[in-house]
Design a protein around this motif. Structure first.
Motif, PDB file in Angstrom:
ATOM      1  N   GLU A  88       0.837  -1.076   0.053  1.00 38.05           N
ATOM      2  CA  GLU A  88      -0.043   0.054  -0.116  1.00 38.05           C
ATOM      3  C   GLU A  88       0.693   1.231  -0.068  1.00 38.05           C
ATOM      4  N   ALA A 129      -2.490  -5.564 -10.402  1.00 39.55           N
ATOM      5  CA  ALA A 129      -3.110  -7.051  -9.742  1.00 39.55           C
ATOM      6  C   ALA A 129      -2.635  -8.239 -10.873  1.00 39.55           C
ATOM      7  N   PRO A 135      -7.786 -11.159 -11.679  1.00 40.32           N
ATOM      8  CA  PRO A 135      -8.445  -9.943 -11.453  1.00 40.32           C
ATOM      9  C   PRO A 135      -9.811  -9.712 -11.676  1.00 40.32           C
ATOM     10  N   TYR A 148     -12.039  -9.969  -8.718  1.00 38.80           N
ATOM     11  CA  TYR A 148     -11.882  -9.234  -7.545  1.00 38.80           C
ATOM     12  C   TYR A 148     -12.870  -8.295  -7.415  1.00 38.80           C
ATOM     13  N   ASP A 152     -14.025  -6.757  -4.854  1.00 43.22           N
ATOM     14  CA  ASP A 152     -13.712  -5.573  -3.929  1.00 43.22           C
ATOM     15  C   ASP A 152     -12.938  -4.607  -4.615  1.00 43.22           C
ATOM     16  N   ASN A 153     -13.361  -3.491  -4.787  1.00 43.51           N
ATOM     17  CA  ASN A 153     -12.729  -2.309  -5.564  1.00 43.51           C
ATOM     18  C   ASN A 153     -12.098  -2.909  -6.951  1.00 43.51           C
ATOM     19  N   PRO A 154     -12.969  -3.179  -7.722  1.00 41.87           N
ATOM     20  CA  PRO A 154     -12.637  -3.845  -9.079  1.00 41.87           C
ATOM     21  C   PRO A 154     -11.784  -2.942  -9.719  1.00 41.87           C
ATOM     22  N   HIS A 180      -8.799  -1.915  -9.258  1.00 45.88           N
ATOM     23  CA  HIS A 180      -7.803  -1.312  -8.532  1.00 45.88           C
ATOM     24  C   HIS A 180      -6.738  -2.316  -8.185  1.00 45.88           C
ATOM     25  N   ALA A 229      -6.752  -4.576  -5.519  1.00 46.27           N
ATOM     26  CA  ALA A 229      -8.033  -5.344  -5.195  1.00 46.27           C
ATOM     27  C   ALA A 229      -7.913  -6.710  -4.590  1.00 46.27           C
ATOM     28  N   ALA A 285      -7.600  -6.900  -1.145  1.00 48.33           N
ATOM     29  CA  ALA A 285      -9.261  -6.509  -0.403  1.00 48.33           C
ATOM     30  C   ALA A 285      -9.734  -7.913  -0.268  1.00 48.33           C
ATOM     31  N   LEU A 286      -9.745  -8.875  -1.505  1.00 47.42           N
ATOM     32  CA  LEU A 286     -10.394 -10.057  -1.404  1.00 47.42           C
ATOM     33  C   LEU A 286      -9.888 -10.995  -0.534  1.00 47.42           C
ATOM     34  N   ARG A 298     -10.863 -10.284   3.203  1.00 44.23           N
ATOM     35  CA  ARG A 298     -12.382 -10.730   3.175  1.00 44.23           C
ATOM     36  C   ARG A 298     -12.377 -11.872   3.491  1.00 44.23           C
TER      37      ARG A 298
END
Length: 545
Positions: free
Chosen positions: A279, A290, A383, A386, A388-390, A392, A395, A398-399, A402
């Protein structure tokens, strides 16, 4: 020296039989064979009652040229290649570089370890930074998590000296292309550090956790003796970059302590779980994209079942050891389901690195003598999956988070892992009691219904795959085999792209993305090989400066 490939002998052959087979293959008298060594030994177990050992032999002969001329049409007899390692820079090439400038290596997994070693061997005195602890302190923290549910976010299966591979099966083989024989350099250095000599020639070498710990310590001492410097519990929280566009150049890094370290050469070997560092790099404008990875469950069977299925009456043979397997199934919904990181005679381990999340991995000791075999059975995702926030670059992270949070909740919120019997999973019903297979995961496995633990497409594909695998390994679809969730750290969900010519970041000069975390390796050997490549690139860059 000649290389003789595909020399086959029965599993139970005597030592003298190998020498006689060499003489027969070459058509020479005993006096003409000056010596030989085993370069590689594998086996063919397709006929379980007549398993064959397959050798690659390096032989020294009295008349090598004559034998080669006589056997010129034998594709399995060739001049032995030179597998020695040659440094790309050193001595006079590096005399002009600023001796006050030191390359920085971030991370002490296999990639960072070998990058640091090669740099040190070339006289470049690397500074090695590790966010976690020295390997023995890290081991105490990791076992403490397994026994007491006390997670240290900076010292666990993912973070600390040795990297994630320390708590694994210690596999030392890979399918990467290796024309320069870097893998041989890796194995040679491991043997120097205390690995058994057999890793140089067996087809699927492995070491196991306890041996890896000692080896990592010995290699650290070697690097320090060569002028390298280690700093543990030194997390990199920021990078300094000057310039814009093609002129972007790394100028230094900042640690969590606030200390700033100036440098123009940084090896980024941070592993596939350093999400906070990913990040930070993204926020600082380093190019990241990704990439695909896989998700699934760990599956445990009795090791005796796998041995019998693979080796038949030869199960238990010392040379063969504990049997492994490799499975793949292409499901009707278009997904591929396959085995990953198979650990014969091993255990399923808790591999979380963030609070409130559950992750599994597999581990074996060198002996591979635990009761169960385990493997990740995973489904490939891309990708496009993904949600969650596709779109990005992060992302996939994030997956992962989760799914790991969901596993934590399914397991009861205590770091117990959610589990289910294979038969119940396929039939879509919750499990309430274990059968003959006792799970190895610590702290514990909480039986439940894993149907919500992964995306629907993965569940559907895996329910189809388990009965299908029974056609490849008879008995694999064992109704009381245990599934433990979730496996999400199969590989990095990102790629920190680098240039092909100098291995530097696509848009940040002086930053050398490397290993699994950057998306350029998968496993101990390939990560170590990538560390060597990147160290060479750093040395050439410093020599040219």
């Amino acid at each position: 020296m000649l290389r003789i490939n595909e020399l086959k002998l029965p599993l139970d052959h005597a030592d003298a039989d190998l020498r006689e087979a060499i003489l027969a293959r070459l058509g020479i008298a005993g006096a003409d064979l000056l010596g030989f060594s085993v370069f590689k030994r594998s086996y063919d177990a397709r006929k379980r009652s007549a398993i064959v050992l397959i050798y690659a032999i390096d032989a020294e002969l009295r008349d090598e040229a004559g034998v080669l001329a006589r056997l010129q049409h034998d594709a399995h007899v060739l001049p032995a290649p030179d597998t020695g390692y040659t440094f790309v820079a050193g001595g006079e090439q590096l005399q002009g570089h600023d001796r006050n400038e030191r390359p920085v290596v971030i991370g002490t997994g296999p990639c960072g370890l070998f990058a640091a070693l090669i740099l040190a061997q070339m006289g470049l005195r690397p500074l090695i930074l590790e966010r976690g602890k020295v390997v023995r302190e890290r081991t105490v923290d990791t076992f403490g998590f397994w026994r007491k549910r006390e997670l240290n976010p900076e010292s666990n299966v993912q973070y600390g000296e040795g990297g994630a591979g320390t708590f694994s099966d210690g596999k030392l083989y890979s399918q990467i292309k290796d024309p320069k024989h870097y893998g041989r350099k890796v194995l040679t250095e491991f043997v120097k550090a205390g690995a058994p000599d057999e890793i140089m020639y067996v087809s699927k070498p492995h070491i196991g956790t306890f041996r890896l710990v000692k080896m990592v310590e010995q290699m650290r001492e070697n690097i320090i003796a060569l002028g390298g410097e280690y700093r543990f519990e030194s997390k990199v929280t920021d990078i300094e970059v000057e310039g814009d566009g093609d002129a972007r150049q790394i100028r230094g890094i900042t640690l969590a302590s606030g200390e700033h370290i100036p440098t123009r050469h940084v090896v980024l070997a941070i592993g596939h779980s350093a999400r906070d560092t990913f990040e930070m790099l993204y926020e600082r404008g380093v190019y990241i994209e990704a990439k695909p990875f896989s998700v699934g469950f760990r599956v445990e069977h009795p090791q005796s079942l796998i041995d019998a299925c693979r080796f038949g009456p030869n199960a238990g043979n010392k040379i063969l050891g504990a049997a492994d397997y490799k499975l793949v199934h292409h499901a009707a919904n278009g997904r591929s389901v396959y085995s990953f990181c198979m650990c014969p005679g091993g255990t399923v381990v808790a591999a979380a690195s963030e609070p409130g999340r559950v992750v599994t991995n597999g581990m074996s000791q060198y002996s591979r003598n635990e009761r169960n075999a385990n493997s990740a059975i995973v489904v490939g995702i891309t990708p496009a999956d993904y949600i969650d926030n596709p779109g990005h670059p992060l992302a996939g992270i994030a997956l992962q988070r989760r799914l790991e949070e969901g596993a934590f909740a399914l397991g009861g919120g205590t770091y117990d892992a959610p589990g289910q019997l294979m038969g119940d999973f396929v039939k879509g019903r919750a499990s309430t009691a274990f059968g003959s297979v006792v799970p190895s995961f610590k702290p514990a496995v909480h039986l439940t219904d894993l149907a919500t633990a992964l995306p629907d497409y993965a569940i559907i594909a895996m329910r189809e795959a388990f009965p299908a695998f029974d056609k490849q390994i008879r008995g694999y679809y064992q109704e009381d085999a245990v599934l433990t969730g979730v496996e999400t750290r199969t590989s990095s969900p990102i790629r920190i792209k680098r240039r092909d010519d100098n291995l530097q970041s696509l848009n940040t000069r002086g930053l050398f993305p490397a290993g699994e975390g950057a998306g350029y390796a998968g496993g101990i050997l390939s990560a170590a090989v990538d560390g060597i490549k990147v160290a060479e690139a750093v040395a050439l860059s410093m020599a040219a400066a």
